[in-house]
Scaffold this active site. Structure first.
Site, PDB file in Angstrom:
ATOM      1  N   ARG A  33      53.591  21.629  43.117  1.00 25.62           N
ATOM      2  CA  ARG A  33      53.776  23.085  43.169  1.00 25.62           C
ATOM      3  C   ARG A  33      52.592  23.821  42.547  1.00 25.62           C
ATOM      4  O   ARG A  33      52.046  24.762  43.128  1.00 25.62           O
ATOM      5  CB  ARG A  33      55.060  23.462  42.423  1.00 25.62           C
ATOM      6  CG  ARG A  33      56.336  22.899  43.035  1.00 25.62           C
ATOM      7  CD  ARG A  33      57.471  22.913  42.027  1.00 25.62           C
ATOM      8  NE  ARG A  33      57.135  22.054  40.907  1.00 25.62           N
ATOM      9  CZ  ARG A  33      57.383  22.345  39.632  1.00 25.62           C
ATOM     10  NH1 ARG A  33      57.960  23.469  39.321  1.00 25.62           N
ATOM     11  NH2 ARG A  33      57.079  21.519  38.665  1.00 25.62           N
ATOM     12  N   THR A  44      49.348  16.434  37.727  1.00 26.85           N
ATOM     13  CA  THR A  44      50.315  15.383  37.996  1.00 26.85           C
ATOM     14  C   THR A  44      51.230  15.227  36.794  1.00 26.85           C
ATOM     15  O   THR A  44      50.878  15.616  35.678  1.00 26.85           O
ATOM     16  CB  THR A  44      49.618  14.030  38.254  1.00 26.85           C
ATOM     17  OG1 THR A  44      49.081  13.554  37.007  1.00 26.85           O
ATOM     18  CG2 THR A  44      48.506  14.164  39.267  1.00 26.85           C
ATOM     19  N   GLU A  71      50.360  16.847  19.656  1.00 26.92           N
ATOM     20  CA  GLU A  71      50.323  18.277  19.376  1.00 26.92           C
ATOM     21  C   GLU A  71      51.166  18.590  18.141  1.00 26.92           C
ATOM     22  O   GLU A  71      52.190  17.937  17.919  1.00 26.92           O
ATOM     23  CB  GLU A  71      50.836  19.058  20.592  1.00 26.92           C
ATOM     24  CG  GLU A  71      49.981  18.860  21.836  1.00 26.92           C
ATOM     25  CD  GLU A  71      50.517  19.574  23.068  1.00 26.92           C
ATOM     26  OE1 GLU A  71      51.609  20.189  22.969  1.00 26.92           O
ATOM     27  OE2 GLU A  71      49.880  19.514  24.123  1.00 26.92           O
ATOM     28  N   ASP A  79      44.591  22.527  27.687  1.00 23.83           N
ATOM     29  CA  ASP A  79      45.769  23.227  27.173  1.00 23.83           C
ATOM     30  C   ASP A  79      46.786  22.245  26.601  1.00 23.83           C
ATOM     31  O   ASP A  79      47.708  22.638  25.908  1.00 23.83           O
ATOM     32  CB  ASP A  79      46.427  24.048  28.294  1.00 23.83           C
ATOM     33  CG  ASP A  79      47.604  24.877  27.793  1.00 23.83           C
ATOM     34  OD1 ASP A  79      47.411  25.676  26.845  1.00 23.83           O
ATOM     35  OD2 ASP A  79      48.722  24.720  28.339  1.00 23.83           O
ATOM     36  N   HIS A 134      48.752  24.850  24.293  1.00 20.47           N
ATOM     37  CA  HIS A 134      49.860  24.554  25.215  1.00 20.47           C
ATOM     38  C   HIS A 134      50.599  25.841  25.611  1.00 20.47           C
ATOM     39  O   HIS A 134      51.814  25.964  25.465  1.00 20.47           O
ATOM     40  CB  HIS A 134      50.846  23.576  24.568  1.00 20.47           C
ATOM     41  CG  HIS A 134      51.636  22.793  25.576  1.00 20.47           C
ATOM     42  ND1 HIS A 134      52.047  21.498  25.374  1.00 20.47           N
ATOM     43  CD2 HIS A 134      52.098  23.126  26.820  1.00 20.47           C
ATOM     44  CE1 HIS A 134      52.739  21.075  26.425  1.00 20.47           C
ATOM     45  NE2 HIS A 134      52.776  22.040  27.310  1.00 20.47           N
ATOM     46  N   ASP A 158      45.827  12.932  46.319  1.00 22.84           N
ATOM     47  CA  ASP A 158      47.280  12.823  46.158  1.00 22.84           C
ATOM     48  C   ASP A 158      47.734  11.783  47.175  1.00 22.84           C
ATOM     49  O   ASP A 158      47.708  12.045  48.375  1.00 22.84           O
ATOM     50  CB  ASP A 158      47.968  14.165  46.411  1.00 22.84           C
ATOM     51  CG  ASP A 158      49.439  14.140  46.057  1.00 22.84           C
ATOM     52  OD1 ASP A 158      50.077  13.084  46.282  1.00 22.84           O
ATOM     53  OD2 ASP A 158      49.972  15.151  45.560  1.00 22.84           O
ATOM     54  N   ALA A 188      48.051  20.125  32.500  1.00 21.24           N
ATOM     55  CA  ALA A 188      49.231  19.407  33.008  1.00 21.24           C
ATOM     56  C   ALA A 188      49.949  18.681  31.874  1.00 21.24           C
ATOM     57  O   ALA A 188      50.927  19.183  31.320  1.00 21.24           O
ATOM     58  CB  ALA A 188      48.814  18.434  34.106  1.00 21.24           C
TER      59      ALA A 188
END
Length: 521
Positions: free
Chosen positions: A145, A197, A255, A250, A273, A165, A225
Site C-alpha cells: 500500500r 516491506t 528504539e 525513521d 519513528h 517485489d 518501514a
C-alpha cells in the site's frame, strides 16, 4: 448498552459513529480507572494489553489498536479469552508515503543540515549543494500500500521508478507505470533506494553488507518501514566510507535510537519513528477502529481482525483439521511459488464436502498471504487482501478422492507458470501432503524443510546428502519423486533445525540441482 473505553489520547472526533449510537457509551480515561464491565477497549501504543489486564475485564469482547502495530497486545491471551483484536492498517498509508517523500527531498537537498547551520549563525550556501529528483532512478523494495502511494508521487516528479517485489505481476506493474526488476538490478541501477516491506525472516538484513556493496557510488538510502531491514553496521560503514551519499531513517532496530551511531553521521537524516504521526492519520485510525467496533456490535463482519473470531464448538471441531490443512498448504505454496499470482483454484472431495468450506478457503488464503503482504493477515481479511493483490480464487467440488477419505487440491496460477498441491487429513495421523506439482509424495507438513528440484541422474541425491553430512546437518526424513527416468525429479528433506541461507545456496550450486527452497512452517 455497550461500553467502550478509549485510552491513550484517542482522537475523540474520530469516534463519532460510536458517540452517536444510543446503545453505546464511550468512556475516556485510563484502564486503571475504568469499570470492569467494558465491552470494547481502544488503545494506541502506550497501553500494554497483557493477560493480566484482560483478566480485569471479564466482559471485554474486542480490543482495537488505533494504528498498525499490535506489539503491545498479547494476542494469544486475547484469543484464549475469546477477545477479538483488530487494528487500523490503512489509516497511516498516506502519512507514511508522504513522510518517505519528505525524507527523500530533505536528503537530496540537505535541508536539515542547512537549517542547523543557520541556527549556528552561519550562511554557507556553497556547503549545501543538493541534487534534483528529476530523472533519478528510484528503487522501491516492496510495492504494498505505502510503496504504491509513493510510486504515484514519484512519477509526478518525472523519476524512473523500478520495483523489486517477487509478488508483483507484470499487469499490475504496467498499471502503476513502474518497471519490475530483480533485486540485483535494483541495487546496481538505483540512485535512491527505499524499502517498504514488513520485517520477516526473508527481509531481515535484506540490505546486507554484500547487497549494499552492489549499489552505485553516491546512492541514497531510505527506511520508513521497519528497523532491521538494513544491516545497521553495514549501513554505517557504507555511509562512513563515502560510498553512499546519504541516508534517511525513521525506524531503527532498537528504539529510542538516540545513542545509535548512525544518527550522528553528517550525511544522515533521522526522525523518531513519526512517519504515521499526522493529525489526519491519527484521526483516520480512530475512525477506522470506531467503525469496526460499531459494525462488530451490530453483527457485521470485521475486516481487520488480528486473531480468529469464535466459531460454534461442534462445527469448529469438525472443520478445524481441514482449516489447518489448508493453512499449511497455503504456506507451502507461497514459499515454493514466488512469482506474481493471477488465480488460485481450489477443489474439495470426500468428507470435507460435508461441511461449509468457506472457512477452509479463508485458511488457505491466510496461509498463502501471511508472508506476502505488509500487514497482518487472518481468515477474515484474507479474501479482501487477495482482491487487492489482483488475483481471484475459485472453489469446486470433485467426486474423485484419489484413494483418500478426503482431499484438498490447490493450483496457483501465475503469468508464466503454475504450481499444484494435493493434501489430505487422516484422523489419528494428521495432515499429509500427497502430491507436489505432479510428484507423488507422502509427508507431514511441519518443521524445517527444503524442496529441491533436480535432474534425475545418479549421484544427485548422494551429493546433497554428502554436502549436508560434511556440514554436520542431520536429515530427519527424505521424500523423492520423479515423473520419468532421467527427467525432472524432486527431493523434499526435513531437518531438526532450519537451514541457513548459506547452506541453501550451497545446495543450489550442486551439479544438476535446478532449484532449492527452504520451507518454514
Amino acid at each position: 448498552m455497550f461500553q467502550v473505553l478509549a485510552t491513550d489520547s484517542i482522537a475523540k472526533e474520530g469516534l463519532t459513529v460510536l458517540e452517536n449510537d444510543s446503545n453505546v457509551s464511550v468512556i475516556y480515561g485510563s484502564v486503571d480507572e475504568a469499570p470492569t464491565t467494558i465491552d470494547a477497549l481502544i488503545v494506541r501504543s502506550a497501553t500494554q494489553v497483557t493477560a493480566e489486564l484482560l483478566a480485569q475485564f471479564p466482559s471485554l469482547k474486542i480490543v482495537a489498536r488505533a494504528g498498525v502495530g499490535t506489539d503491545n497486545i498479547d494476542i494469544d491471551a486475547a484469543s484464549k479469552r475469546g477477545v477479538l483484536v483488530i487494528n487500523a492498517p490503512d489509516g497511516n498509508t498516506i502519512s507514511t508515503a508522504e513522510h518517505t517523500f519528505a525524507m527523500m527531498m530533505s536528503l537530496l537537498r540537505r535541508i536539515p543540515q542547512a537549517n542547523h547551520s543557520i541556527l549556528e549563525g552561519k550562511w554557507n550556501r556553497s556547503s549545501f549543494k543538493g541534487s534534483e529528483l528529476l530523472g533519478k532512478v528510484v528503487g522501491i523494495i516492496g510495492l504494498g500500500r505505502i510503496g504504491t502511494e509513493l510510486a504515484k508521487r514519484l512519477k509526478a516528479f518525472q523519476t524512473d521508478v523500478i520495483v523489486f517485489d517477487p509478488f508483483l505481476t507484470e499487469e499490475r506493474a504496467k498499471s502503476l507505470h513502474v518497471q519490475s526488476v530483480s533485486l540485483d538490478a535494483l541495487l546496481t541501477t538505483s540512485d535512491i533506494i527505499t524499502v517498504h516491506t514488513p520485517l520477516t525472516k526473508e527481509t531481515k538484513n535484506l540490505l546486507s553488507k554484500e547487497n549494499l556493496a552492489k549499489t552505485k557510488k553516491g546512492v541514497y538510502f531510505i527506511n520508513c518501514a521497519r528497523g532491521g531491514i538494513y544491516d545497521e553496521e553495514a549501513l554505517y560503514d557504507c555511509l562512513k566510507s563515502g560510498h553512499a551519499a546519504g541516508c534517511a531513517l525513521d525506524v531503527f532496530i532498537e528504539e529510542p535510537a538516540t545513542n545509535n551511531k548512525l544518527v550522528h553521521l553528517p550525511n544522515v537524516v533521522a526522525t523518531p519513528h513519526i512517519a504515521a504521526s499526522t493529525t489526519e492519520a491519527q484521526l483516520n485510525v480512530a475512525v477506522g477502529v470506531a467503525q469496526e467496533i460499531h459494525g462488530f456490535f451490530n453483527g457485521k463482519t470485521v475486516k481487520n481482525a488480528i486473531n480468529l473470531p469464535s466459531v460454534p464448538g461442534e462445527e469448529l471441531q469438525k472443520i478445524m483439521p481441514f482449516h489447518e490443512l489448508a493453512k499449511l498448504s497455503g504456506q507451502i505454496l507461497s514459499q515454493v511459488f514466488t512469482s506474481g499470482v493471477k488465480e488460485i483454484r481450489l477443489s474439495f472431495s470426500g468428507t470435507i464436502t460435508d461441511h461449509d468450506t468457506g472457512l477452509v478457503t479463508r485458511g488457505l488464503l491466510s496461509g498463502f498471504l501471511m508472508q506476502r503482504v505488509d500487514r497482518y493477515v487472518n481468515d477474515i481479511n484474507a479474501p479482501l487482501i487477495a482482491k487487492e493483490q489482483g488475483f481471484t480464487i475459485s472453489e469446486t467440488s470433485r467426486s474423485e478422492t484419489y484413494g483418500y477419505e478426503n482431499c484438498l487440491q490447490v493450483e496457483v496460477i501465475g503469468e508464466h507458470d503454475s504450481f499444484s498441491l494435493q493434501s489430505t487429513y487422516i484422523p489419528g495421523y494428521g495432515p499429509r501432503i500427497v502430491n507436489m506439482n505432479g510428484y507423488v509424495t507422502d509427508f507431514m507438513p511441519e518443521g524445517a524443510m527444503i524442496y529441491i528440484e533436480h535432474v534425475d541422474k545418479p549421484g544427485v541425491i548422494g551429493n546433497v546428502g554428502k554436502l549436508l553430512g560434511d556440514l554436520d546437518i542431520n536429515i530427519a526424513s527424505m521424500q523423492v519423486g520423479r515423473k520419468k527416468a532421467g527427467g525432472e525429479a524432486i527431493m523434499l528433506l526435513t531437518f531438526d533445525h532450519e537451514l541457513t541461507k548459506e547452506t541453501e545456496m550451497k545446495i543450489r550450486q550442486l551439479k544438476d540441482v535446478v532449484s532449492a527452497k527452504s520451507l518454514a512452517l
